[in-house]
Design an enzyme around this catalytic site. Structure first.
Site, PDB file in Angstrom:
ATOM      1  N   LYS A 238      39.751  30.018  34.360  1.00 30.78           N
ATOM      2  CA  LYS A 238      39.133  30.056  35.698  1.00 30.78           C
ATOM      3  C   LYS A 238      40.236  30.159  36.751  1.00 30.78           C
ATOM      4  O   LYS A 238      41.168  29.349  36.763  1.00 30.78           O
ATOM      5  CB  LYS A 238      38.308  28.784  35.931  1.00 30.78           C
ATOM      6  CG  LYS A 238      37.707  28.724  37.341  1.00 30.78           C
ATOM      7  CD  LYS A 238      36.930  27.423  37.588  1.00 30.78           C
ATOM      8  CE  LYS A 238      36.511  27.309  39.040  1.00 30.78           C
ATOM      9  NZ  LYS A 238      35.855  26.023  39.358  1.00 30.78           N
ATOM     10  N   ASP A 243      38.731  26.938  46.650  1.00 32.52           N
ATOM     11  CA  ASP A 243      37.277  26.821  46.527  1.00 32.52           C
ATOM     12  C   ASP A 243      36.691  26.025  47.692  1.00 32.52           C
ATOM     13  O   ASP A 243      36.783  24.806  47.716  1.00 32.52           O
ATOM     14  CB  ASP A 243      36.930  26.149  45.195  1.00 32.52           C
ATOM     15  CG  ASP A 243      35.428  26.048  44.982  1.00 32.52           C
ATOM     16  OD1 ASP A 243      34.682  26.729  45.716  1.00 32.52           O
ATOM     17  OD2 ASP A 243      35.003  25.295  44.089  1.00 32.52           O
ATOM     18  N   LYS A 250      31.567  22.442  50.385  1.00 31.13           N
ATOM     19  CA  LYS A 250      32.013  21.135  49.900  1.00 31.13           C
ATOM     20  C   LYS A 250      32.223  20.180  51.089  1.00 31.13           C
ATOM     21  O   LYS A 250      32.514  20.637  52.191  1.00 31.13           O
ATOM     22  CB  LYS A 250      33.361  21.280  49.178  1.00 31.13           C
ATOM     23  CG  LYS A 250      33.273  21.937  47.823  1.00 31.13           C
ATOM     24  CD  LYS A 250      34.662  22.041  47.215  1.00 31.13           C
ATOM     25  CE  LYS A 250      34.611  22.714  45.857  1.00 31.13           C
ATOM     26  NZ  LYS A 250      33.970  21.913  44.822  1.00 31.13           N
ATOM     27  N   ASP A 261      41.923  24.695  42.024  1.00 34.96           N
ATOM     28  CA  ASP A 261      40.802  25.200  41.224  1.00 34.96           C
ATOM     29  C   ASP A 261      41.179  26.380  40.326  1.00 34.96           C
ATOM     30  O   ASP A 261      40.324  27.118  39.872  1.00 34.96           O
ATOM     31  CB  ASP A 261      39.629  25.570  42.141  1.00 34.96           C
ATOM     32  CG  ASP A 261      38.290  25.384  41.444  1.00 34.96           C
ATOM     33  OD1 ASP A 261      38.267  24.775  40.361  1.00 34.96           O
ATOM     34  OD2 ASP A 261      37.272  25.851  41.970  1.00 34.96           O
ATOM     35  N   ASP A 320      28.532  26.627  44.898  1.00 32.46           N
ATOM     36  CA  ASP A 320      29.713  25.875  44.472  1.00 32.46           C
ATOM     37  C   ASP A 320      29.781  25.751  42.950  1.00 32.46           C
ATOM     38  O   ASP A 320      30.724  25.190  42.409  1.00 32.46           O
ATOM     39  CB  ASP A 320      29.724  24.487  45.127  1.00 32.46           C
ATOM     40  CG  ASP A 320      31.072  23.789  44.960  1.00 32.46           C
ATOM     41  OD1 ASP A 320      32.084  24.498  44.761  1.00 32.46           O
ATOM     42  OD2 ASP A 320      31.122  22.550  45.009  1.00 32.46           O
ATOM     43  N   GLU A 322      30.489  28.169  41.140  1.00 31.49           N
ATOM     44  CA  GLU A 322      31.001  29.547  41.064  1.00 31.49           C
ATOM     45  C   GLU A 322      31.905  29.775  39.857  1.00 31.49           C
ATOM     46  O   GLU A 322      32.030  30.880  39.366  1.00 31.49           O
ATOM     47  CB  GLU A 322      31.748  29.912  42.362  1.00 31.49           C
ATOM     48  CG  GLU A 322      33.226  29.567  42.409  1.00 31.49           C
ATOM     49  CD  GLU A 322      33.527  28.070  42.353  1.00 31.49           C
ATOM     50  OE1 GLU A 322      34.653  27.723  41.948  1.00 31.49           O
ATOM     51  OE2 GLU A 322      32.664  27.243  42.706  1.00 31.49           O
ATOM     52  N   ARG A 324      31.565  28.945  36.766  1.00 28.12           N
ATOM     53  CA  ARG A 324      30.828  29.425  35.585  1.00 28.12           C
ATOM     54  C   ARG A 324      30.398  30.880  35.751  1.00 28.12           C
ATOM     55  O   ARG A 324      30.201  31.571  34.761  1.00 28.12           O
ATOM     56  CB  ARG A 324      29.647  28.490  35.281  1.00 28.12           C
ATOM     57  CG  ARG A 324      28.586  28.426  36.328  1.00 28.12           C
ATOM     58  CD  ARG A 324      27.725  27.179  36.230  1.00 28.12           C
ATOM     59  NE  ARG A 324      28.442  25.976  36.627  1.00 28.12           N
ATOM     60  CZ  ARG A 324      27.907  24.764  36.669  1.00 28.12           C
ATOM     61  NH1 ARG A 324      26.633  24.588  36.336  1.00 28.12           N
ATOM     62  NH2 ARG A 324      28.615  23.718  37.028  1.00 28.12           N
TER      63      ARG A 324
END
Length: 471
Positions: A238, A243, A250, A261, A320, A322, A324
């Site tokens: 990833k 993020d 968030k 992230d 959020d 995102e 996956r």
């Protein structure tokens, strides 16, 4: 750091290692007052300054210590004594160490030189610093030196990129670095921009990228060995450079930590560096879907339905979730276009994994018993631990959508790391040896070199050890 098999008559700097038992046995050979300050406990350091020079008494703890504990001790010693160490030939005294233990100690000395921003200004990187150790042949010492340097180069690159603030690792900056890295290590480098991703149908990845001011960079790095019939490892990391959470914004309180992230991608990056420097007899295909998760008038909206690379449609419940989405396209692209023996994805994916395990271990999901066992064993002896969680079908219903094939998350407040794994399972195209590692709690945390949370380097030693020792 040069490792040399010799012992001169005089040294101005000596590292003397002791387990508690070893100290009990030999303390009578030293000034009796030292025992007031030193008992051989783990991480104890006593500096004995005398006429001829300085001897560092370094405690390792109980003699039953595991190999990774030698790395821990050396790492802390390297960090805390940096200002005091001299760049001179140094004698290491530790007759009880075996080859593997010595190797772990040297790795720790080098990894412990890391700080941000990284420069090789630690005494251990100075060419005048030599470590003299009589107990192993020069040939073995040369091999250990190569391994320790390759590992620290991989792990330091991993930590450095994760620690960079968001403005210093925009997609074009990170992409240029990867392009140059590929040239240096003769890796095959492929990158797809937004236009190319649209042609290929990488819709889940593009959905996250569409809110970004920066072009897409869906990146594939391939390390190839000349060894015949070598195993091929498919790795997906990833790579969300920052993020915000997107429209599902968030909270601001810890948002500055969201530069972390990309922990899955940096673990893969470090592993590639190690594999290339060690010429490991394996093939590695690494997919890094690079993007940020930003907010703009073009950003993905909750309730949007998108189509992933493998044709499955996804209802976006939460922008959020995102990670996956980009992993979904990373996994199915890899499986559909390359033949791999193992498929492993790593991601700083869910707060759920953090709440479950804190910083003790990563959450692991796998459809293959052999890979499960291998990962747990490797995690235990590298101290980059994993714990197996279920992929039971009972969780399937939670991501069924009324308007698409899948939802990108369940709105129940439980088990999100399991939900994410069940979601990703739909994009592995029935690959028989797949593992998903949620490393959100372990990739970024409390470290010895920084006051705030920072990159731990988690994943590099886990993957490197797994790949190197798999037969």
């Amino acid at each position: 750091m040069k490792l040399i098999n010799k012992k001169n008559k005089n040294y101005t700097q000596v590292f003397h290692l002791f387990t508690e038992e070893e100290w009990m046995r030999t303390s009578k050979n030293f000034n009796k007052n030292i025992a007031t300050f030193f008992t051989g406990k783990k991480h104890e350091v006593f500096v004995n300054a005398h006429e001829e020079g300085i001897t560092y008494f370094i405690g390792l703890g109980k003699s039953t210590l595991q190999n990774f504990e030698l790395q821990q001790v050396a790492l802390k010693f390297s960090q805390t004594q940096k200002e005091k160490l001299h760049t001179v030939p140094t004698l290491l005294l530790a007759d009880f160490l075996n080859e593997k233990q010595f190797e772990e100690f040297v790795k720790g000395l080098l990894i412990g030189t890391y700080h941000y921003p990284f420069e090789k200004n630690h005494p251990f990187w100075n060419t005048k610093f030599e470590l003299h150790f009589e107990n192993l042949s020069q040939k073995k010492l040369d091999h250990i030196e190569q391994k320790a340097e390759a590992l620290s180069n991989g792990q330091i690159a991993c930590q450095e990129w994760m620690n960079k603030p968001a403005n210093l690792k925009k997609p074009d900056i990170f992409s240029l670095y990867l392009k140059n890295l590929a040239k240096k290590y003769e890796l095959k480098y492929t990158v797809f921009n937004r236009k190319k991703c649209e042609e290929l149908g990488l819709g889940a990845y593009l959905a996250v990228n569409q809110g970004s001011a920066h072009d897409a960079a869906f990146t594939i790095l391939e390390y190839k060995t000349t060894v015949k019939n070598a195993k091929t490892f498919g790795l997906v990391g990833k790579c969300v450079l920052f993020d915000t959470g997107g429209i599902s914004l968030k909270p601001f309180t810890n948002m500055h930590y969201m530069k972390s992230d990309m922990g899955g991608a940096t673990a893969v990056l470090g592993t590639l560096i190690y594999a290339a420097e060690m010429n490991l007899p394996v093939n590695i295909i690494a997919v890094l879907p690079i993007t940020d998760n930003a907010i703009s008038e073009k950003a993905l909206l909750p309730s949007d339905v998108i189509t992933a690379y493998n044709g499955k449609t996804i209802e976006v419940m939460d922008t959020d979730a995102e990670g996956r989405l980009i992993l979904a396209d990373g996994l199915s692209y890899l499986v559909k276009n390359y033949k791999t023996d193992f498929l492993i994805d790593l991601a700083t994916l869910t707060g759920s994994a953090v709440r479950m395990f804190g910083d003790t271990c990563g959450a692991m999901f796998s459809n293959n018993e052999e890979l499960k066992t291998l990962l747990i064993k490797t995690g235990d002896h590298t101290n980059q631990r994993l714990w197996n969680l279920p992929l039971w079908d009972v969780w399937k219903d939670d991501i069924q959508s009324d308007v698409a094939d899948l939802k990108n998350m369940s709105l129940k407040p439980i088990g999100d790391c399991i939900i994410a794994a069940k979601f990703l399972e739909h994009f592995t195209e029935n690959h028989p040896k797949w593992a998903h590692l949620d490393i959100a709690g372990v990739a970024f945390g409390n470290v010895g070199y920084a006051k705030e949370k920072a990159a731990t380097g988690y994943g590099v030693q886990l993957l490197s050890d797994l790949i190197e020792n798999y037969h």
